[in-house]
Design an enzyme around this catalytic site. Structure first.
Site, PDB file in Angstrom:
ATOM      1  N   ARG A  78      -2.043  -3.410  -6.122  1.00  0.00           N
ATOM      2  CA  ARG A  78      -2.447  -4.183  -7.288  1.00  0.00           C
ATOM      3  C   ARG A  78      -1.954  -5.627  -7.262  1.00  0.00           C
ATOM      4  O   ARG A  78      -0.855  -5.915  -6.788  1.00  0.00           O
ATOM      5  CB  ARG A  78      -1.942  -3.502  -8.569  1.00  0.00           C
ATOM      6  CG  ARG A  78      -2.623  -2.183  -8.834  1.00  0.00           C
ATOM      7  CD  ARG A  78      -1.985  -1.410  -9.987  1.00  0.00           C
ATOM      8  NE  ARG A  78      -2.785  -0.226 -10.303  1.00  0.00           N
ATOM      9  CZ  ARG A  78      -2.659   0.950  -9.666  1.00  0.00           C
ATOM     10  NH1 ARG A  78      -1.777   1.096  -8.696  1.00  0.00           N
ATOM     11  NH2 ARG A  78      -3.436   1.965  -9.996  1.00  0.00           N
ATOM     12  N   HIS A 103      -6.759  -2.837  -4.654  1.00  0.00           N
ATOM     13  CA  HIS A 103      -7.287  -2.565  -3.313  1.00  0.00           C
ATOM     14  C   HIS A 103      -8.418  -3.515  -2.914  1.00  0.00           C
ATOM     15  O   HIS A 103      -9.397  -3.113  -2.286  1.00  0.00           O
ATOM     16  CB  HIS A 103      -7.749  -1.120  -3.217  1.00  0.00           C
ATOM     17  CG  HIS A 103      -6.639  -0.112  -3.265  1.00  0.00           C
ATOM     18  ND1 HIS A 103      -5.375  -0.375  -2.784  1.00  0.00           N
ATOM     19  CD2 HIS A 103      -6.602   1.165  -3.752  1.00  0.00           C
ATOM     20  CE1 HIS A 103      -4.609   0.691  -2.955  1.00  0.00           C
ATOM     21  NE2 HIS A 103      -5.324   1.631  -3.547  1.00  0.00           N
ATOM     22  N   HIS A 173      -5.661   4.656   3.386  1.00  0.00           N
ATOM     23  CA  HIS A 173      -5.484   5.384   2.131  1.00  0.00           C
ATOM     24  C   HIS A 173      -5.807   6.877   2.293  1.00  0.00           C
ATOM     25  O   HIS A 173      -6.451   7.478   1.424  1.00  0.00           O
ATOM     26  CB  HIS A 173      -6.361   4.769   1.032  1.00  0.00           C
ATOM     27  CG  HIS A 173      -5.844   4.974  -0.357  1.00  0.00           C
ATOM     28  ND1 HIS A 173      -5.736   6.217  -0.934  1.00  0.00           N
ATOM     29  CD2 HIS A 173      -5.404   4.091  -1.279  1.00  0.00           C
ATOM     30  CE1 HIS A 173      -5.276   6.093  -2.171  1.00  0.00           C
ATOM     31  NE2 HIS A 173      -5.046   4.806  -2.400  1.00  0.00           N
ATOM     32  N   ASP A 230       3.279   7.352  -8.286  1.00  0.00           N
ATOM     33  CA  ASP A 230       2.370   6.317  -7.797  1.00  0.00           C
ATOM     34  C   ASP A 230       3.209   5.047  -7.720  1.00  0.00           C
ATOM     35  O   ASP A 230       3.013   4.099  -8.470  1.00  0.00           O
ATOM     36  CB  ASP A 230       1.173   6.148  -8.727  1.00  0.00           C
ATOM     37  CG  ASP A 230       0.059   5.303  -8.105  1.00  0.00           C
ATOM     38  OD1 ASP A 230       0.211   4.887  -6.936  1.00  0.00           O
ATOM     39  OD2 ASP A 230      -0.950   5.053  -8.792  1.00  0.00           O
ATOM     40  N   GLU A 288       1.011   5.264   1.762  1.00  0.00           N
ATOM     41  CA  GLU A 288       0.353   4.005   2.115  1.00  0.00           C
ATOM     42  C   GLU A 288       1.398   2.962   2.522  1.00  0.00           C
ATOM     43  O   GLU A 288       2.102   2.421   1.681  1.00  0.00           O
ATOM     44  CB  GLU A 288      -0.452   3.490   0.923  1.00  0.00           C
ATOM     45  CG  GLU A 288      -1.432   4.498   0.339  1.00  0.00           C
ATOM     46  CD  GLU A 288      -1.779   4.179  -1.106  1.00  0.00           C
ATOM     47  OE1 GLU A 288      -2.223   3.031  -1.358  1.00  0.00           O
ATOM     48  OE2 GLU A 288      -1.596   5.051  -1.977  1.00  0.00           O
TER      49      GLU A 288
END
Length: 323
Positions: A78, A103, A173, A230, A288
């Site tokens: 982000r 992304h 991803h 996350d 990631e």
């Protein structure tokens, strides 16, 4: 080996390539640079696909938001308020995650068809991102080389050059499920990360790099990954010239082991709690490798700037074994 995989609505053909070495089979799409499948054996020698993917092109086109297996960019993760300063200019991006850019925007690298050519034990994907694509400055020439080494490890090398200052942060991803089905919450995760970057309600880093000790973010000793993650973890090694092992994911049921080595300073652990049909919440874990989220707005974070005459290079290796 390549085969026709489908055709986009504008008539552009999409192809699928298959790589095989040391008992590992990987399928890669020209659409989005997507790793569609990775088949590896368990402790008994039985193979299974350990990444989440769709069976056909329509699945990826109609369900783009999970970014399943995709090559994401120009900026993975982000950027707050979909804008960032660079030099004397503030660049406005296309918001696609509330007020933020995620992304690379609504039409990022994951939704582009890449040129693909075979190389020894792998593929080289390439494309030119024109100046202004999704609001990012500079004409960016990008290559992504996917190879299988002698042990069957999947090596991803990203390189890029620009004709004017810009920002770059590329990653893969893939969502891993080492059992091949069911929940991945019982997989055991170990991370070489003593800190993480706390986030606000919009998942934008606050700027702090907090200690993981005595928190649910402490994976320095392997334990069940669970859910509710996350978050970007600050890797102890920092930025390195060559890939250094930073993570291990283990499935006690199958015995399969995934190791992650990277040159990057961070790794986003996403437990996919909101993953929708045809998959279930928590069915995969994304690891990631990356520079930190919102780095262009955070001068205290490792820089993601790329200038003319420089070469962006990032390397990540996913190794597979069983015990």
């Amino acid at each position: 080996m390549s085969e026709h995989f489908g055709t986009l609505s504008d008539g552009t053909p999409v192809h699928r390539w298959t790589l095989e070495r040391a008992g590992v089979r990987v399928r890669v799409l020209s659409y989005g640079g997507i790793v569609q499948s990775v088949e590896v054996p368990d402790r008994e020698g039985r193979g299974a696909d350990v990444v989440l993917g769709f069976a056909d092109l329509d699945g990826y086109v109609t369900h783009p938001e999970p970014f399943l297996g995709a090559l994401v960019g120009r900026y993975a993760n982000r950027i707050a308020r979909a804008r960032f300063p660079l030099g004397e200019v503030t660049y406005a991006l296309e918001p696609n995650d509330g007020p933020n850019s995620l992304h690379g925007g609504a039409h990022g690298f994951d939704k582009r068809v890449w040129d693909v050519e075979p190389v020894e034990h792998g593929l080289r994907l390439s494309r030119v991102s024109p100046h202004g694509e999704e609001g990012f400055p500079g004409r960016l020439e990008v290559t992504a080389t996917y190879t299988l080494d002698a042990s069957g490890a999947l090596r991803l090398v990203y390189e890029a050059v620009t004709d004017e200052p810009t920002v770059v942060n590329l990653t893969n991803h893939s969502y891993f499920n080492l059992s091949g089905s069911g929940s991945a919450g019982g997989h055991e995760l170990r991370l070489a990360a003593s800190r993480y970057t706390p986030v606000d309600d919009g998942l934008i880093p606050t700027g702090e790099q907090a200690d993981v000790a005595d928190t649910r973010f402490d994976f320095r000793t392997a334990r069940a990954v669970g859910g509710g993650l996350d978050h970007n973890f600050v890797l102890d090694k920092g930025v390195t010239d060559g890939p250094v092992e930073v993570a291990e994911l283990y499935d006690p049921a199958s015995g399969r082991v995934l190791t992650v080595a990277t040159t990057e300073p961070g790794i986003q652990v996403y437990t996919a709690d909101h993953l929708g049909e045809p998959f279930g919440p928590g069915e995969g874990v994304a690891l990631e490798t990356q520079h930190f989220p919102d780095s262009p707005n955070r001068p205290e974070f490792p820089s993601t700037e790329l200038r003319p005459g420089e070469v962006y290079r990032s390397e990540t290796v996913y190794g597979f074994s069983a015990r």
